[in-house]
Design a protein around this motif. Structure first.
Motif, PDB file in Angstrom:
ATOM      1  N   GLU A 142     -24.072  -3.719  44.274  1.00  0.00           N
ATOM      2  CA  GLU A 142     -23.437  -2.459  44.677  1.00  0.00           C
ATOM      3  C   GLU A 142     -23.272  -1.515  43.486  1.00  0.00           C
ATOM      4  O   GLU A 142     -23.488  -0.300  43.612  1.00  0.00           O
ATOM      5  CB  GLU A 142     -22.080  -2.746  45.332  1.00  0.00           C
ATOM      6  CG  GLU A 142     -21.461  -1.572  46.020  1.00  0.00           C
ATOM      7  CD  GLU A 142     -22.238  -1.054  47.216  1.00  0.00           C
ATOM      8  OE1 GLU A 142     -21.897   0.050  47.680  1.00  0.00           O
ATOM      9  OE2 GLU A 142     -23.176  -1.714  47.701  1.00  0.00           O
ATOM     10  N   LEU A 143     -22.908  -2.040  42.327  1.00  0.00           N
ATOM     11  CA  LEU A 143     -22.804  -1.207  41.118  1.00  0.00           C
ATOM     12  C   LEU A 143     -24.159  -0.589  40.776  1.00  0.00           C
ATOM     13  O   LEU A 143     -24.239   0.582  40.392  1.00  0.00           O
ATOM     14  CB  LEU A 143     -22.281  -2.030  39.946  1.00  0.00           C
ATOM     15  CG  LEU A 143     -20.804  -2.416  40.013  1.00  0.00           C
ATOM     16  CD1 LEU A 143     -20.480  -3.453  38.936  1.00  0.00           C
ATOM     17  CD2 LEU A 143     -19.916  -1.197  39.874  1.00  0.00           C
ATOM     18  N   LYS A 144     -25.198  -1.365  40.934  1.00  0.00           N
ATOM     19  CA  LYS A 144     -26.552  -0.855  40.682  1.00  0.00           C
ATOM     20  C   LYS A 144     -26.947   0.181  41.734  1.00  0.00           C
ATOM     21  O   LYS A 144     -27.457   1.250  41.407  1.00  0.00           O
ATOM     22  CB  LYS A 144     -27.541  -2.032  40.680  1.00  0.00           C
ATOM     23  CG  LYS A 144     -28.966  -1.637  40.389  1.00  0.00           C
ATOM     24  CD  LYS A 144     -29.851  -2.871  40.402  1.00  0.00           C
ATOM     25  CE  LYS A 144     -30.872  -2.727  41.489  1.00  0.00           C
ATOM     26  NZ  LYS A 144     -31.781  -3.844  41.580  1.00  0.00           N
TER      27      LYS A 144
ATOM     28  N   LEU B 169     -23.803   1.252  37.233  1.00  0.00           N
ATOM     29  CA  LEU B 169     -24.476   0.526  36.153  1.00  0.00           C
ATOM     30  C   LEU B 169     -25.949   0.397  36.515  1.00  0.00           C
ATOM     31  O   LEU B 169     -26.289   0.156  37.671  1.00  0.00           O
ATOM     32  CB  LEU B 169     -23.888  -0.880  35.982  1.00  0.00           C
ATOM     33  CG  LEU B 169     -22.464  -0.998  35.448  1.00  0.00           C
ATOM     34  CD1 LEU B 169     -22.005  -2.445  35.522  1.00  0.00           C
ATOM     35  CD2 LEU B 169     -22.384  -0.491  34.021  1.00  0.00           C
ATOM     36  N   SER B 170     -26.789   0.523  35.517  1.00  0.00           N
ATOM     37  CA  SER B 170     -28.217   0.318  35.756  1.00  0.00           C
ATOM     38  C   SER B 170     -28.502  -1.182  35.726  1.00  0.00           C
ATOM     39  O   SER B 170     -27.692  -1.983  35.253  1.00  0.00           O
ATOM     40  CB  SER B 170     -29.041   1.023  34.677  1.00  0.00           C
ATOM     41  OG  SER B 170     -28.867   0.377  33.427  1.00  0.00           O
ATOM     42  N   GLU B 171     -29.668  -1.541  36.226  1.00  0.00           N
ATOM     43  CA  GLU B 171     -30.070  -2.946  36.157  1.00  0.00           C
ATOM     44  C   GLU B 171     -30.134  -3.390  34.700  1.00  0.00           C
ATOM     45  O   GLU B 171     -29.787  -4.516  34.371  1.00  0.00           O
ATOM     46  CB  GLU B 171     -31.418  -3.145  36.851  1.00  0.00           C
ATOM     47  CG  GLU B 171     -31.786  -4.607  36.998  1.00  0.00           C
ATOM     48  CD  GLU B 171     -32.936  -4.841  37.951  1.00  0.00           C
ATOM     49  OE1 GLU B 171     -33.490  -5.939  37.906  1.00  0.00           O
ATOM     50  OE2 GLU B 171     -33.285  -3.945  38.737  1.00  0.00           O
ATOM     51  N   ARG B 172     -30.540  -2.471  33.840  1.00  0.00           N
ATOM     52  CA  ARG B 172     -30.588  -2.780  32.399  1.00  0.00           C
ATOM     53  C   ARG B 172     -29.188  -3.055  31.852  1.00  0.00           C
ATOM     54  O   ARG B 172     -28.991  -3.983  31.068  1.00  0.00           O
ATOM     55  CB  ARG B 172     -31.247  -1.627  31.664  1.00  0.00           C
ATOM     56  CG  ARG B 172     -31.400  -1.885  30.193  1.00  0.00           C
ATOM     57  CD  ARG B 172     -32.122  -0.751  29.524  1.00  0.00           C
ATOM     58  NE  ARG B 172     -32.303  -1.043  28.119  1.00  0.00           N
ATOM     59  CZ  ARG B 172     -32.915  -0.284  27.277  1.00  0.00           C
ATOM     60  NH1 ARG B 172     -33.442   0.857  27.684  1.00  0.00           N
ATOM     61  NH2 ARG B 172     -33.040  -0.614  26.023  1.00  0.00           N
ATOM     62  N   ASP B 173     -28.200  -2.244  32.254  1.00  0.00           N
ATOM     63  CA  ASP B 173     -26.812  -2.455  31.816  1.00  0.00           C
ATOM     64  C   ASP B 173     -26.297  -3.822  32.258  1.00  0.00           C
ATOM     65  O   ASP B 173     -25.665  -4.542  31.487  1.00  0.00           O
ATOM     66  CB  ASP B 173     -25.887  -1.377  32.384  1.00  0.00           C
ATOM     67  CG  ASP B 173     -26.150   0.002  31.824  1.00  0.00           C
ATOM     68  OD1 ASP B 173     -26.691   0.116  30.697  1.00  0.00           O
ATOM     69  OD2 ASP B 173     -25.817   0.983  32.522  1.00  0.00           O
TER      70      ASP B 173
END
Length: 94
Positions: A21-23, A28-32
């Motif tokens: 959900e954050l993505k 947040l990005s997947e990288r984060d």
């Protein structure tokens, strides 16, 4: 089944859903998220020399679970499918 295993399953599914959900909402990005999981993995790695292989696999499992759940996209989280994918990846590493 051991109650602790069921609790771990529920916790991992909840964390995975939060990460997805954050993505999805671009909080947040997947990288984060990957960077955060890398940090968790490096913290776990500090103890690896003290532990047996089965124990190190147990420590890394939740991190691998979250990584795999993020790869699955935005569909329903399926604990068995995610753990099967982790098992296949483990077999490939061996």
């Amino acid at each position: 089944m051991n109650t602790a295993n069921l609790q771990m399953e529920g916790l991992l599914l909840a964390l995975a859903a939060l990460c997805v959900e954050l993505k999805r909402k671009d909080v947040l990005s997947e990288r984060d998220i990957g960077t955060a999981l890398d940090l968790a993995e490096s913290g776990a790695s500090a103890r690896l020399s003290e532990l047996r292989e089965a124990n190190t696999e147990a420590i890394h499992f939740p991190i691998r679970f979250l990584r795999q759940a993020l790869r699955g996209g935005d569909g329903a989280l399926d604990y068995r499918a995610i753990t099967a994918a982790i098992g296949r990846q483990r077999d490939e590493r061996l």
